[in-house]
Every structure is written in structure tokens, then in C-alpha cells.
Design an enzyme around this catalytic site. Structure first.
Site, mmCIF file in Angstrom:
data_model
loop_
_atom_site.group_PDB
_atom_site.id
_atom_site.type_symbol
_atom_site.label_atom_id
_atom_site.label_comp_id
_atom_site.label_asym_id
_atom_site.label_seq_id
_atom_site.Cartn_x
_atom_site.Cartn_y
_atom_site.Cartn_z
ATOM 1 N N GLU A 161 -97.457 -56.024 18.341
ATOM 2 C CA GLU A 161 -97.342 -55.017 17.080
ATOM 3 C C GLU A 161 -96.048 -54.865 16.678
ATOM 4 O OE1 GLU A 161 -97.799 -50.259 16.612
ATOM 5 O OE2 GLU A 161 -98.973 -51.251 18.103
ATOM 6 N N HIS A 173 -103.261 -47.032 13.056
ATOM 7 C CA HIS A 173 -102.138 -46.341 13.805
ATOM 8 C C HIS A 173 -102.446 -44.916 13.830
ATOM 9 C CE1 HIS A 173 -97.778 -44.867 13.849
ATOM 10 N NE2 HIS A 173 -97.744 -45.934 14.777
ATOM 11 N N GLU A 178 -97.961 -50.224 10.165
ATOM 12 C CA GLU A 178 -97.754 -48.557 10.318
ATOM 13 C C GLU A 178 -96.657 -48.084 9.576
ATOM 14 O OE1 GLU A 178 -95.081 -47.389 14.009
ATOM 15 O OE2 GLU A 178 -96.214 -48.944 14.408
ATOM 16 N N HIS A 206 -91.974 -52.516 18.062
ATOM 17 C CA HIS A 206 -91.553 -51.268 17.315
ATOM 18 C C HIS A 206 -90.609 -51.639 16.277
ATOM 19 C CE1 HIS A 206 -90.567 -46.661 17.513
ATOM 20 N NE2 HIS A 206 -92.117 -47.008 17.918
#
Length: 382
Positions: A209, A285, A235, A185
Site C-alpha cells: 500500500e 480505506h 487513501e 504509508h
């Protein structure tokens, strides 16, 4: 087929829907949103509408170029997300005009179904393990989970051990057949990302990710040297001009453009083609609503290097409304053995329940992401 009107709906849990109507009565839906900045994106769409009203709805590429290049300042999350939702709605209209799904207009289908993954959470390893068992019981073959809570620039091994214990519990509960994506994140700094990635490698993640924030993508090459786990990111990147540096850098294995942020369906198809030339796969995403998911699936069905699709059914953000609540036909995204079959309807392949949209738009929302702080009071990445 001129564009007659643009209408916006702020709906729970944290979404913004767009309806574009042509002078001959065709309608198209899009999802222009930056999570936590819905009102700002709504204003951007209203400003961009000045370039749209009275123009030919089918000229999607030209309208995209005008919206992007017509302003001296361009790009970024707000403007590109506004453009993305508009572009989705225009493809929805074009598909309906010709009576075919969008993927048929972009070269045709390359697969019959696409694999999807679900998000799992839990404050303790046992809770996360139970959540994984539930997803397997529901037919999913892949999940994604957060890698860690807030983390300081240099943090303790106790926090690393806690993160490792979480995924270890999932692996012990479900074995190695389940694909597990681990989302950092962007909340982990480079120094700790190296440690965490190395510690997680024995548990064979499907991918890691956003190991660092996208503004620190230069660190990805260094991180790639310490792990064999595929690295995914994208993303919070916008248009092919953002992605070209990450792809050409050679450290990224999976790109994750968001079709409501990166420029829309056709722009992400261009990004995916660029990735394919570098042997990089695509996993769009999409922790968003049904329109964004439908747009993503249209991309998946015509893109050879797309391999899995995120979707938000039951995700912790969806309080007040969930993914299927705004659909007239809730079976369109029916998940079977962890896959969604190819959408066959025209345009985006979904029918929006406009009555429900208008009902919920009367309520609206002011969703904001949490603000996290470290023990010393300094701000931490969420």
C-alpha cells in the site's frame, strides 16, 4: 424534506461526527474528518451549510455538484472531506426515508458478507508475530502492518533487513493462509521502494500500500515492473478526477478511496465503476469511526469489485475511544470468521448513541500525527 440544521461533534480519539436534521425530524449521520485537522474540516462543513439549509435533502447529486462546483476553488482534503461527511448523512436520511439500506438504493446487494482486515503492530518481529496470532485467534483471515519505520531518500540495507525480518516473523508464525497487506504509508522514496518491494516479494504480501506518496504516482509504473505483488493506493486521493489518472496509468491493482475523504458514498461508487472498467479492485480505506465504516460497508455490499474492507477496531490510534463506543447496538459490525454480514438496517445501517456522542464532544480532542525526523535532523514522512 428540507434540511433544517447541521450539527458537529468533535469526539475522541480523532474523529468529527456530523448530524443533519430535516424539517420533518429525520436525522442522518456522517463523518467528515481529516485526521489532525478536525477543526479545519468543521469550519469547512459550517461554510458549506450555507448551500444546504432549506434545500431538499433527497437531491444528493445536485447538492454535491453545488458544494463541489459552486466554489471557484475545489477539491483537496479539507473541502472534499467536508463534502464526504455531508453526503454520507444525506444518504443516511434517504435510506431512512424509504426504510432500506443505502446499498438497496445503489443497485442492490452483490454479496452477503464482506471480508475485513485488522491492523497489527509491534516494535520487534516477535511482537508483530504475536499480534498476528491474536488476530487469527479472533477469526480474522487478513491483517495489515507497516512496512518500515522512517526512511531516508537513500537508506541502509540494515533498515531494509529489519523491515524484511518483521514480515518474515509473521509468516513463520502464521503461515501463508493469512493475507498480509504491507503499508509503506508513503514514507518510502522511490529508490528505496524498489529495493524493499523486491526483498518482500518472497513473503507473498496480499498487497503493498502507498509505496510512494500520491503526488509521485508516476513512479508506480516503474515500481510495478520490479514486483508481482499487487500495488494499492488511493487513501490520499480525492474524487474521480484524481483517481482517473492512477487507474488509467495501468500500475495500480487495488484502489483504496476513503469514503470520508474522496467525496462520499456515491462518488466512490463512481470511482469503483471506473476501476472495474480497468479490471482494478477496490478496498476502501477506513482507519476511522463507526459512521465512516458503515458508509464503506454500504459501498462494499453493492460494488462487484470491492474485495476487502479496512476497519479500525483496536488500532493504535484509538486511544480514549474505540470503534464501537458510539453505537447503540455494538453487534452491528460483529466479525464472524473474518467477515461482516450485510447490514440490514435503513440508511447507513447503524444507530448512533447520541448521548455518548454529546458526552465525548464536551471533552473533544486535538489529535495530531507524530512528526518524525531522520538522524541528521531532516524531516521524514510519518
Amino acid at each position: 424534506m428540507k434540511i433544517r440544521s447541521v450539527e458537529l461533534f468533535t469526539v475522541e480519539p480523532r474523529w468529527l461526527f456530523l448530524k443533519v436534521t430535516t424539517d420533518d425530524g429525520l436525522t442522518g449521520w456522517g463523518e467528515p474528518i481529516v485526521e489532525g485537522r478536525a477543526a479545519t474540516v468543521k469550519t469547512a462543513v459550517e461554510e458549506l451549510a450555507d448551500y444546504l439549509i432549506g434545500k431538499e435533502a433527497g437531491n444528493i447529486e445536485d447538492l454535491w455538484q453545488v458544494m463541489y462546483r459552486g466554489g471557484f476553488y475545489r477539491g483537496g482534503p479539507i473541502l472534499t472531506s467536508a463534502m464526504s461527511g455531508i453526503e454520507q448523512a444525506l444518504w443516511d436520511i434517504k435510506g431512512k426515508r424509504f426504510g432500506v439500506p443505502v446499498y438497496e438504493l445503489l443497485g442492490g446487494a452483490v454479496r452477503d458478507k464482506v471480508r475485513v482486515y485488522a491492523w497489527i503492530g509491534g516494535d520487534k518481529p516477535a511482537e508483530t508475530a504475536n499480534a498476528a496470532r491474536e488476530k487469527i485467534a479472533a477469526g480474522y483471515t487478513a491483517v495489515k502492518m507497516n512496512g518500515t519505520s522512517e526512511m531516508e531518500w537513500i537508506d541502509t540495507h540494515a533498515k531494509i533487513d529489519a523491515a524484511v525480518a518483521n514480515i518474515a516473523a509473521v509468516r513463520e508464525a502464521v503461515g501463508y493462509e493469512l493475507g498480509i497487506g504491507i503499508d509503506f504509508h508513503g514514507r518510502v522514496h522511490k529508490s528505496m521502494a524498489k529495493v524493499l518491494m523486491k526483498e518482500l516479494e518472497p513473503y507473498k504480501p496480499m498487497f503493498i500500500e502507498e509505496p510512494v506518496l500520491p503526488e509521485n504516482n508516476e513512479a508506480l509504473l516503474e515500481l510495478a515492473r520490479v514486483t508481482t505483488v499487487p500495488i494499492a493506493t488511493g487513501e490520499r486521493m480525492f474524487t474521480r478526477w484524481d483517481f482517473k489518472h492512477a487507474i488509467a496509468g495501468g500500475a495500480v491493482d487495488i484502489i483504496q478511496p476513503d469514503l470520508s475523504h474522496a467525496g462520499g458514498i456515491w462518488e466512490v461508487r463512481k470511482i469503483a465503476a471506473m476501476a472495474e472498467a480497468y479490471d482494478v479492485s477496490v478496498a476502501p480505506h477506513c482507519p476511522l469511526g463507526p459512521i465512516a465504516l458503515a458508509a464503506s460497508l454500504q459501498l462494499d455490499f453493492c460494488t462487484p469489485n470491492a474485495f476487502i474492507q479496512e476497519q479500525s477496531l483496536g488500532i493504535h490510534y484509538n486511544q480514549g475511544s474505540d470503534l464501537l463506543d458510539y453505537l447503540a447496538d455494538k453487534t452491528v459490525f460483529e466479525y464472524e470468521d473474518g467477515y461482516v454480514r450485510r447490514l440490514e438496517g435503513p440508511g447507513l445501517g447503524i444507530e448512533i448513541n447520541e448521548e455518548k456522542v454529546r458526552e465525548m464532544a464536551a471533552i473533544g480532542h486535538r489529535w495530531r500525527n507524530p512528526i518524525w525526523r531522520n538522524k541528521d535532523g531532516s524531516l521524514s514522512e510519518w
